[in-house]
Design a protein around this motif. Sequence first.
Motif, PDB file in Angstrom:
ATOM      1  N   THR A 109      44.387  43.102  33.343  1.00 38.88           N
ATOM      2  CA  THR A 109      43.306  42.615  34.195  1.00 38.88           C
ATOM      3  C   THR A 109      43.336  43.302  35.549  1.00 38.88           C
ATOM      4  N   LEU A 110      44.545  43.505  36.079  1.00 39.38           N
ATOM      5  CA  LEU A 110      44.689  44.154  37.377  1.00 39.38           C
ATOM      6  C   LEU A 110      44.213  45.604  37.317  1.00 39.38           C
ATOM      7  N   VAL A 111      44.477  46.290  36.199  1.00 41.85           N
ATOM      8  CA  VAL A 111      44.002  47.665  36.045  1.00 41.85           C
ATOM      9  C   VAL A 111      42.479  47.709  36.107  1.00 41.85           C
ATOM     10  N   GLY A 112      41.823  46.760  35.416  1.00 34.91           N
ATOM     11  CA  GLY A 112      40.359  46.709  35.473  1.00 34.91           C
ATOM     12  C   GLY A 112      39.860  46.479  36.882  1.00 34.91           C
ATOM     13  N   TYR A 113      40.537  45.595  37.587  1.00 35.10           N
ATOM     14  CA  TYR A 113      40.163  45.315  38.973  1.00 35.10           C
ATOM     15  C   TYR A 113      40.329  46.557  39.848  1.00 35.10           C
ATOM     16  N   SER A 119      36.256  52.522  42.398  1.00 35.76           N
ATOM     17  CA  SER A 119      34.914  53.077  42.230  1.00 35.76           C
ATOM     18  C   SER A 119      33.889  52.331  43.086  1.00 35.76           C
ATOM     19  N   GLU A 120      34.393  51.541  44.067  1.00 34.33           N
ATOM     20  CA  GLU A 120      33.566  50.847  45.062  1.00 34.33           C
ATOM     21  C   GLU A 120      32.697  49.744  44.453  1.00 34.33           C
ATOM     22  N   ARG A 121      33.138  49.195  43.334  1.00 34.93           N
ATOM     23  CA  ARG A 121      32.422  48.049  42.804  1.00 34.93           C
ATOM     24  C   ARG A 121      33.378  46.889  42.471  1.00 34.93           C
ATOM     25  N   GLY A 122      34.669  47.082  42.874  1.00 35.78           N
ATOM     26  CA  GLY A 122      35.665  46.065  42.563  1.00 35.78           C
ATOM     27  C   GLY A 122      35.354  44.727  43.198  1.00 35.78           C
ATOM     28  N   PHE A 123      34.997  44.744  44.490  1.00 33.81           N
ATOM     29  CA  PHE A 123      34.736  43.471  45.150  1.00 33.81           C
ATOM     30  C   PHE A 123      33.546  42.761  44.532  1.00 33.81           C
ATOM     31  N   GLU A 124      32.466  43.517  44.260  1.00 37.69           N
ATOM     32  CA  GLU A 124      31.279  42.901  43.676  1.00 37.69           C
ATOM     33  C   GLU A 124      31.580  42.297  42.314  1.00 37.69           C
ATOM     34  N   MET A 125      32.523  42.906  41.570  1.00 47.06           N
ATOM     35  CA  MET A 125      32.878  42.405  40.253  1.00 47.06           C
ATOM     36  C   MET A 125      33.415  40.986  40.331  1.00 47.06           C
ATOM     37  N   TYR A 126      34.128  40.684  41.422  1.00 48.67           N
ATOM     38  CA  TYR A 126      34.793  39.401  41.512  1.00 48.67           C
ATOM     39  C   TYR A 126      34.138  38.441  42.500  1.00 48.67           C
ATOM     40  N   ALA A 127      33.484  38.954  43.527  1.00 50.12           N
ATOM     41  CA  ALA A 127      32.895  38.096  44.559  1.00 50.12           C
ATOM     42  C   ALA A 127      31.847  37.155  43.982  1.00 50.12           C
ATOM     43  N   LYS A 128      31.112  37.622  42.965  1.00 52.01           N
ATOM     44  CA  LYS A 128      30.056  36.801  42.380  1.00 52.01           C
ATOM     45  C   LYS A 128      30.607  35.548  41.714  1.00 52.01           C
ATOM     46  N   ASP A 129      31.906  35.522  41.414  1.00 54.06           N
ATOM     47  CA  ASP A 129      32.502  34.382  40.741  1.00 54.06           C
ATOM     48  C   ASP A 129      32.889  33.264  41.699  1.00 54.06           C
ATOM     49  N   PHE A 130      32.750  33.488  43.011  1.00 55.13           N
ATOM     50  CA  PHE A 130      33.279  32.533  43.974  1.00 55.13           C
ATOM     51  C   PHE A 130      32.200  32.074  44.952  1.00 55.13           C
ATOM     52  N   GLU A 131      31.998  30.768  45.015  1.00 54.10           N
ATOM     53  CA  GLU A 131      31.090  30.168  45.987  1.00 54.10           C
ATOM     54  C   GLU A 131      31.907  29.677  47.171  1.00 54.10           C
ATOM     55  N   PRO A 244      44.382  39.554  38.961  1.00 50.13           N
ATOM     56  CA  PRO A 244      43.920  39.770  40.339  1.00 50.13           C
ATOM     57  C   PRO A 244      42.824  38.800  40.770  1.00 50.13           C
ATOM     58  N   GLN A 245      42.501  37.814  39.903  1.00 47.90           N
ATOM     59  CA  GLN A 245      41.398  36.924  40.249  1.00 47.90           C
ATOM     60  C   GLN A 245      41.610  36.253  41.601  1.00 47.90           C
ATOM     61  N   ILE A 246      42.843  35.837  41.875  1.00 44.50           N
ATOM     62  CA  ILE A 246      43.073  35.150  43.140  1.00 44.50           C
ATOM     63  C   ILE A 246      42.901  36.103  44.318  1.00 44.50           C
ATOM     64  N   LEU A 247      43.159  37.403  44.105  1.00 42.93           N
ATOM     65  CA  LEU A 247      42.883  38.379  45.165  1.00 42.93           C
ATOM     66  C   LEU A 247      41.390  38.410  45.463  1.00 42.93           C
ATOM     67  N   GLY A 248      40.579  38.386  44.382  1.00 40.76           N
ATOM     68  CA  GLY A 248      39.136  38.354  44.577  1.00 40.76           C
ATOM     69  C   GLY A 248      38.690  37.119  45.328  1.00 40.76           C
ATOM     70  N   ALA A 249      39.358  35.968  45.073  1.00 37.64           N
ATOM     71  CA  ALA A 249      39.012  34.734  45.780  1.00 37.64           C
ATOM     72  C   ALA A 249      39.277  34.857  47.271  1.00 37.64           C
ATOM     73  N   PHE A 250      40.450  35.356  47.627  1.00 35.78           N
ATOM     74  CA  PHE A 250      40.768  35.535  49.049  1.00 35.78           C
ATOM     75  C   PHE A 250      39.792  36.512  49.703  1.00 35.78           C
ATOM     76  N   GLU A 251      39.489  37.599  49.001  1.00 36.59           N
ATOM     77  CA  GLU A 251      38.587  38.598  49.579  1.00 36.59           C
ATOM     78  C   GLU A 251      37.169  38.055  49.705  1.00 36.59           C
ATOM     79  N   ALA A 252      36.760  37.230  48.756  1.00 37.20           N
ATOM     80  CA  ALA A 252      35.415  36.644  48.820  1.00 37.20           C
ATOM     81  C   ALA A 252      35.281  35.745  50.046  1.00 37.20           C
ATOM     82  N   VAL A 253      36.318  34.939  50.322  1.00 39.10           N
ATOM     83  CA  VAL A 253      36.261  34.066  51.504  1.00 39.10           C
ATOM     84  C   VAL A 253      36.264  34.901  52.778  1.00 39.10           C
ATOM     85  N   VAL A 288      41.227  28.105  47.740  1.00 36.63           N
ATOM     86  CA  VAL A 288      41.721  29.226  48.552  1.00 36.63           C
ATOM     87  C   VAL A 288      40.981  29.166  49.874  1.00 36.63           C
ATOM     88  N   ALA A 289      41.707  29.044  50.975  1.00 37.52           N
ATOM     89  CA  ALA A 289      41.043  28.694  52.236  1.00 37.52           C
ATOM     90  C   ALA A 289      41.612  29.473  53.421  1.00 37.52           C
TER      91      ALA A 289
END
Length: 294
Positions: A109-113, A119-131, A244-253, A288-289
Amino acid sequence: MDAHAQVREGGEPLLTIGDFAARARLSPKALRLYDRLGLLTPAYVDESTGYRHYRPAQVEHARMVVLLRRLGMPLADIAATVRLDGEQAGRAVAAYWADVEERHAEQRTLVGYLRGRLSERGFEMYAKDFEVKTVDVPEQHVICESRHVLSEELPVWIDASTRRLEEAAESECGGMADSPFVVYHAEVTQDSDGPAEACVPVRDAAAARAWAQKAGRERGTSYRVEPARRIAYTRITKAQVSYPQILGAFEAVEAWVAREGLKVTGPCREIYFVEWDTAGPEDQVCDVAFPVGE
């Protein structure tokens, strides 16, 4: 002793290192290495010549060491496994491989992230999952346990420390006033050890102060007042706590805070509001706060 003399142990003829190496399909160099690592000890070593001798029954032991080495099992685990009987050894190998598969799943999963991020789309891949939302948290009286800890030690430490603090809260501090949380005062990774701080809000401030004085510095325990603050947070499932999902959560916030023109005013944290052991992969377990301000 003549190097060619037959050596016996309890009436059983022992094999020279050359004969044993041939039967085990290993080189003498490998056998000397296994001896040095404590994985395969000769049955007899001639003190005058240094020649090693082995029991025929050790051939299977040697082959098992080779297979476990090819599996990538750490040396200490190999040494422990080959000392077990067949059924116990089988369970040990199964448990080791289950850990390997879990680690590989996380790494996959981390390799995919990483590929997406590079390729500059990593954040968008995960940010959409977090409100991301905000909430005002009142002043809290908390008992804490702080420790320098690396990422591989973190899950076990969080579970153990929060359980200790929850027990102290119920028995010594008038009960829990809110959900436990973990504050990261610095990065916790394979190389960075924080520190991290487990915290449990309690109802009786005076009792909490007395508990902290009595507990002293054991395990880094303390009492403090957590000031009233606003936090920006996103709620995640048990499955999303993994990398890496939790990394995406921190970055989304963090990205949301920046877009809203706010500032991070304190260290990030994870707030656990569900009993971890009873939660399923899709159950929401954690916020995640980041504390924020204007």
